[in-house]
Design a protein around this motif. Structure first.
Motif, PDB file in Angstrom:
ATOM      1  N   LEU A 139      -9.285  56.673  34.165  1.00 13.29           N
ATOM      2  CA  LEU A 139     -10.113  57.811  33.761  1.00 13.29           C
ATOM      3  C   LEU A 139     -10.115  57.987  32.245  1.00 13.29           C
ATOM      4  N   ARG A 140      -9.016  57.625  31.612  1.00 16.07           N
ATOM      5  CA  ARG A 140      -8.964  57.728  30.150  1.00 16.07           C
ATOM      6  C   ARG A 140      -9.982  56.811  29.487  1.00 16.07           C
ATOM      7  N   ARG A 141     -10.342  55.763  30.179  1.00 11.00           N
ATOM      8  CA  ARG A 141     -11.310  54.836  29.606  1.00 11.00           C
ATOM      9  C   ARG A 141     -12.745  55.324  29.821  1.00 11.00           C
ATOM     10  N   THR A 142     -12.896  56.347  30.657  1.00 11.57           N
ATOM     11  CA  THR A 142     -14.217  56.967  30.786  1.00 11.57           C
ATOM     12  C   THR A 142     -14.256  58.188  29.856  1.00 11.57           C
ATOM     13  N   ALA A 143     -15.356  58.906  29.892  1.00 13.88           N
ATOM     14  CA  ALA A 143     -15.470  60.097  29.040  1.00 13.88           C
ATOM     15  C   ALA A 143     -14.751  61.296  29.653  1.00 13.88           C
ATOM     16  N   PHE A 144     -14.276  61.132  30.922  1.00 16.72           N
ATOM     17  CA  PHE A 144     -13.757  62.303  31.636  1.00 16.72           C
ATOM     18  C   PHE A 144     -12.604  62.983  30.911  1.00 16.72           C
ATOM     19  N   SER A 158     -11.680  62.896  27.759  1.00 19.99           N
ATOM     20  CA  SER A 158     -12.145  63.563  26.525  1.00 19.99           C
ATOM     21  C   SER A 158     -12.810  64.888  26.869  1.00 19.99           C
ATOM     22  N   ASN A 159     -13.687  64.865  27.859  1.00 22.01           N
ATOM     23  CA  ASN A 159     -14.367  66.100  28.285  1.00 22.01           C
ATOM     24  C   ASN A 159     -13.362  67.136  28.763  1.00 22.01           C
ATOM     25  N   LEU A 167     -10.117  67.419  27.949  1.00 23.20           N
ATOM     26  CA  LEU A 167      -9.335  67.974  26.847  1.00 23.20           C
ATOM     27  C   LEU A 167     -10.170  68.947  26.025  1.00 23.20           C
ATOM     28  N   ILE A 221     -16.302  69.590  35.210  1.00 24.47           N
ATOM     29  CA  ILE A 221     -15.039  69.095  34.663  1.00 24.47           C
ATOM     30  C   ILE A 221     -13.864  69.876  35.255  1.00 24.47           C
ATOM     31  N   LEU A 262     -13.333  68.979  38.910  1.00 23.49           N
ATOM     32  CA  LEU A 262     -12.749  67.642  39.012  1.00 23.49           C
ATOM     33  C   LEU A 262     -11.273  67.648  38.601  1.00 23.49           C
ATOM     34  N   THR A 294     -20.270  63.057  32.565  1.00 22.52           N
ATOM     35  CA  THR A 294     -18.949  63.511  32.986  1.00 22.52           C
ATOM     36  C   THR A 294     -17.942  62.365  32.929  1.00 22.52           C
ATOM     37  N   PHE A 295     -18.376  61.179  33.322  1.00 23.57           N
ATOM     38  CA  PHE A 295     -17.500  60.008  33.262  1.00 23.57           C
ATOM     39  C   PHE A 295     -18.015  58.954  32.281  1.00 23.57           C
ATOM     40  N   ARG A 321     -19.373  57.022  29.253  1.00 16.46           N
ATOM     41  CA  ARG A 321     -19.408  57.146  27.801  1.00 16.46           C
ATOM     42  C   ARG A 321     -20.726  56.616  27.274  1.00 16.46           C
TER      43      ARG A 321
END
Lengths: 319, 502
Positions: free
Chosen positions: A179-184, A186-187, A189, A208, A211, B110-111, B113
């Motif tokens: 998940l850290r490699r997706t935008a999730f 970041s969103n 935090l 967010i 989830l 949401t996921f 990038r």
């Protein structure tokens, strides 16, 4: 000194990491065979539920909320598996594992909806859920029921030379890493740090938040599996033990209750510290009644250090 | 024009919040390729209009269309997906996240990038450099100055390459050089066809950048002017609903004895020490590019910040050093810059916000006499022509300008001899600004001394007897009354001693 401070500020989990390291050394002094290959799988199996409940507490805190119900969710999953799924013939891993994870994630999602959509305060929503889950666990398994032979035993023992507990912890850890490699993340935090900023910038903060609680539920489900592996019976009475341990692990690991700062590594080292402290005190012959006192002391000192001395200074250093 | 007007069109838009009709009849046509300024006093409906365009609010009635297609955004996200990017009035950053994460915040799914890491970095670097100069991308955003954080919010909108760009008071916190760079960028984007809505309380900016100006008053669009028809007097007349512009510039006059004195005040270890004397009845302006020491200096004068050198209050009975606690006793009052964080108690009433530091005056036999408090408040409310519903309403129900007046009243109630104001008219509408100026003129005529830090050049020209310009943590120039002009002040900002004489 300044360099050390900077390190603590950059890595919120550094304090818990050093604490865990120190406790490990002390454990090895008190009991030299502490890390022997024979004891290791058992040690890790006892540790796994701590760590996973710590993981389960983390996403909701990062999102700026809190989930008090993850410990009881883990014990509810344990009771559900031993007292319902196995007797109903749904005990095989390919049936039970998906059901368990779906139920756990679903309960997490329900928490998320109560917080993000119904807009209940997270303490209120998840305290309600806590009592609900404790009550349900007692209803389906009032007294401990021993479990027949089942697939979860692997996670308390090992596969070849790999301790089984590394699999439960590893699955949760890898999920987070992915998940850290997706935008999730970041969103997540950003939402925890400043929901107004995130919303105004176009982050779907409702999704967010939901989830985040769902992910916490999922991790609590895995914690339930690790717990079952360890105790091989239904243990509805453990709910109260785990209820606050997860939060303690996350906070000791440097995850800020204000949201937006921290991560799973913190919960890992926080949980390891709590576990090692418990082991150390037991091995040194300290009375069990004093062990809880010691937890409390470590937690308070840890949070004071983390929140005051080591908190990031939000000013650029004049250079 | 064809029958489907291109750009963003708002027609007859209204919005009500409880009993308040924030917007009654909002009309605006934002054409591709133009820089369109929206002008109006606080409470005229500007922010509501912006929030409707930006997807935060939905209108009660009226239509919004983008290139002829109806817009019904339910969230900022939805508006952005249509190509409408809004930089809101508040500086919205996530402080512990990196600058890079902040620039791309909200651009991702949401996921999923958007773009790879390398592309993100180079675009962010490029856009930030064009507005604010080099900012390290990996620094936590909380460590940036206010101006840099504002630039960050603008960059966040720009990297989306929007069709419609809305800048709601985005220059309020920008330093002058970043502001100028933003204007260059705005002109470039407009030339490429971007429709830009610009909101500012600074008339110099409005007349410099606008292709067209729409004026809002009390929730209605009252006029739209082309650049060629633009006149500041007419804009002010449209905004206030009155005609005629009083000559507000201060007349030179004699000052009294020195009442506050700073000696060898040093703002940074290596900076030149500052000697400063404030005389009775003077209005002294402090100005400079953001972060050049003027903010630190006014805090030193107020005693709220310490450091090398001394600041003393000269009283008939002798000199007394100012500290954080004795300002009241020495007759020195300080109004901080951030209303929300440093001054207001947002959940408390208007009257309590006024009375808090001076509650001692309402003491009757150890208890609080609310009638005395009400009397004191009413007197100030009248003399400052405060506009409010009821004195027990929460202070948050007031517009920014009226909140500022309440805070001014709070400190005037301490009977100060020296009034230190840190950017008091930031985010205040022009009508209230002029009322505050009038009050300051009156007070100084009665012998009160005023030090005013301002980020608005026009304000200093109108108001001050002399202006200290700060550069590199020291006083670069002192501009006397007869040399005060926009040009002389801005030239000094940039380190040029102006030779202009009037």
């Amino acid at each position: 000194m300044n360099r050390v401070l900077t390190m603590f500020q950059r890595w919120p989990f550094a304090f818990a990491f050093l604490l865990a390291l120190m406790l490990l050394v002390l454990n090895l002094i008190v009991s030299p065979s502490f890390l022997s290959p024979a004891r290791l799988p058992g040690t890790l199996a006892t540790l796994a539920p701590f760590v996973l409940v710590g993981f389960a507490s983390t996403p909701s805190i990062l999102a700026g909320g809190i989930d008090i119900s993850v410990g009881p969710l883990a014990t509810f999953i344990n009771c559900l598996f031993v007292a319902i799924l196995i007797p109903a013939g749904l005990g095989d891993w390919h049936l039970a594992a998906p059901i368990i994870l779906a139920v756990a994630a679903g309960i997490g999602a329900l928490n998320g909806i109560l917080v993000a959509v119904v807009r209940l305060h997270p303490v209120v929503a998840t305290t309600g859920m806590l009592f609900l889950l404790v009550g349900l666990s007692l209803t389906i398994a009032q007294n401990p029921v021993a479990a027949p032979d089942n697939w979860t035993e692997v996670f308390a023992g090992g596969i070849g030379i790999v301790p089984g507990a590394l699999i439960t912890i590893g699955v949760a850890g890898l999920t987070w890493f992915a998940l850290r490699r997706t935008a999730f993340v970041s969103n997540l935090l950003a939402t925890g740090e400043s929901d107004v900023s995130a919303y105004g910038s176009g982050v779907n903060i409702k999704a967010i938040r939901i989830l985040a609680y769902t992910l916490g539920g999922l991790f609590a489900g895995i914690a339930g599996i690790a717990l079952t592996a360890l105790v091989q019976s239904s243990q509805s009475s453990l709910a109260s033990t785990y209820a606050l341990l997860g939060l303690a692990a996350a906070v000791l690991g440097g995850t800020s209750l204000a949201g937006g700062r921290g991560g799973l590594l913190g919960a890992l080292f926080g949980a390891v510290s709590i576990y090692l402290l418990q082991q150390l005190l037991t091995a040194s012959g300290v009375a069990p009644s004093l062990i809880q006192f010691a937890y409390g002391a470590v937690l308070v000192v840890g949070v004071v250090l983390g929140a005051t001395l080591l908190a990031p200074r939000l000013k650029r250093n004049p250079s | 024009m064809n029958n489907q007007p291109s750009g963003l069109v708002l027609a007859g838009v209204s919005k009500r919040f409880g009993a308040t009709r924030a917007l009654i009849d909002g009309d605006l046509h934002l054409r591709p390729g133009e820089i369109h300024t929206l002008l109006g006093e606080n409470g005229s409906g500007k922010s509501t209009l912006v929030k409707i365009m930006g997807g935060v609010h939905r209108p009660d009635s009226g239509t919004v269309t983008l290139d002829g297609v109806p817009v019904t955004s339910r969230s900022p996200r939805a508006a952005m997906d249509l190509g409408i990017a809004t930089v809101f009035q508040e500086v919205l950053t996530a402080g512990s996240q990196s600058v890079l994460e902040n620039v791309w915040l909200g651009s991702h799914g949401t996921f999923r990038r958007r773009l790879g890491r390398a592309a993100q970095r180079s675009i962010a670097q490029d856009v930030l450099t064009r507005i604010a100069g080099a900012i390290p991308l990996d620094l936590p955003a909380g460590q940036l100055s206010l101006s840099e954080r504002q630039a960050l919010c603008i960059a966040r909108a720009l990297v989306r390459k929007p069709k419609v760009l809305i800048l709601d008071e985005s220059t309020a916190s920008l330093d002058v050089s970043s502001r100028d760079r933003l204007f260059v960028e705005m002109r470039r984007l407009a030339a490429e066809g971007t429709a830009i809505l610009f909101i500012s309380h600074r008339m110099d900016e409005v007349s410099e950048i606008s292709d067209r100006v729409t004026v809002l008053r009390s929730g209605r669009s009252v006029s739209t002017m082309e650049r060629s028809d633009l006149s500041i007097n007419r804009l002010i007349a449209d905004m206030t609903g009155s005609s005629g512009h009083a000559e507000t510039r201060r007349q030179p006059h004699d000052a009294g004895d020195t009442i506050l004195q700073g000696a060898a005040v040093r703002l940074a270890p290596a900076s030149t020490p500052i000697d400063f004397e404030l005389r009775a009845g003077e209005i002294v302006g402090l100005a400079g590019l953001e972060g050049h020491g003027q903010d630190q200096f006014i805090k030193r004068l107020a005693g709220v910040a310490g450091g090398p050198g001394s600041v003393v209050r000269l009283l008939p009975e002798g000199a007394a050093e100012l500290t954080e606690r004795n300002g009241d006793a020495l007759g020195v009052a300080y109004l901080p810059r951030e209303r929300r964080g440093e001054s207001l108690f947002e959940s408390m009433s208007i009257r309590e916000n006024f009375a808090l530091p001076t509650l001692g005056k309402d003491r009757r036999g150890g208890l609080l006499d609310t009638r005395s408090m009400a009397r004191r408040f009413d007197a100030f409310a009248r003399s400052l022509s405060l506009r409010f519903g009821a004195a027990h309403d929460a202070i948050s129900t007031l517009s920014g300008g009226n909140q500022q007046k309440v805070l001014l009243a709070r400190w005037l109630a301490t009977d100060p001899k020296v009034l230190l104001l840190n950017d008091p008219t930031r985010g205040v509408d022009i009508g209230t600004k002029r009322e505050i100026y009038a009050i300051l003129h009156l007070l100084s005529a009665e012998g009160m001394s005023v030090v005013i830090l301002s980020s608005e050049v026009d304000e200093l020209v109108d108001l001050a007897d002399r202006v200290l310009i700060f550069r590199d943590q020291s006083v670069f120039a002192q501009i006397p009354h007869f040399e005060l002009s926009t040009e002389s002040i801005v030239a000094a900002y940039f380190g040029q001693k102006s030779e202009v004489h009037t």
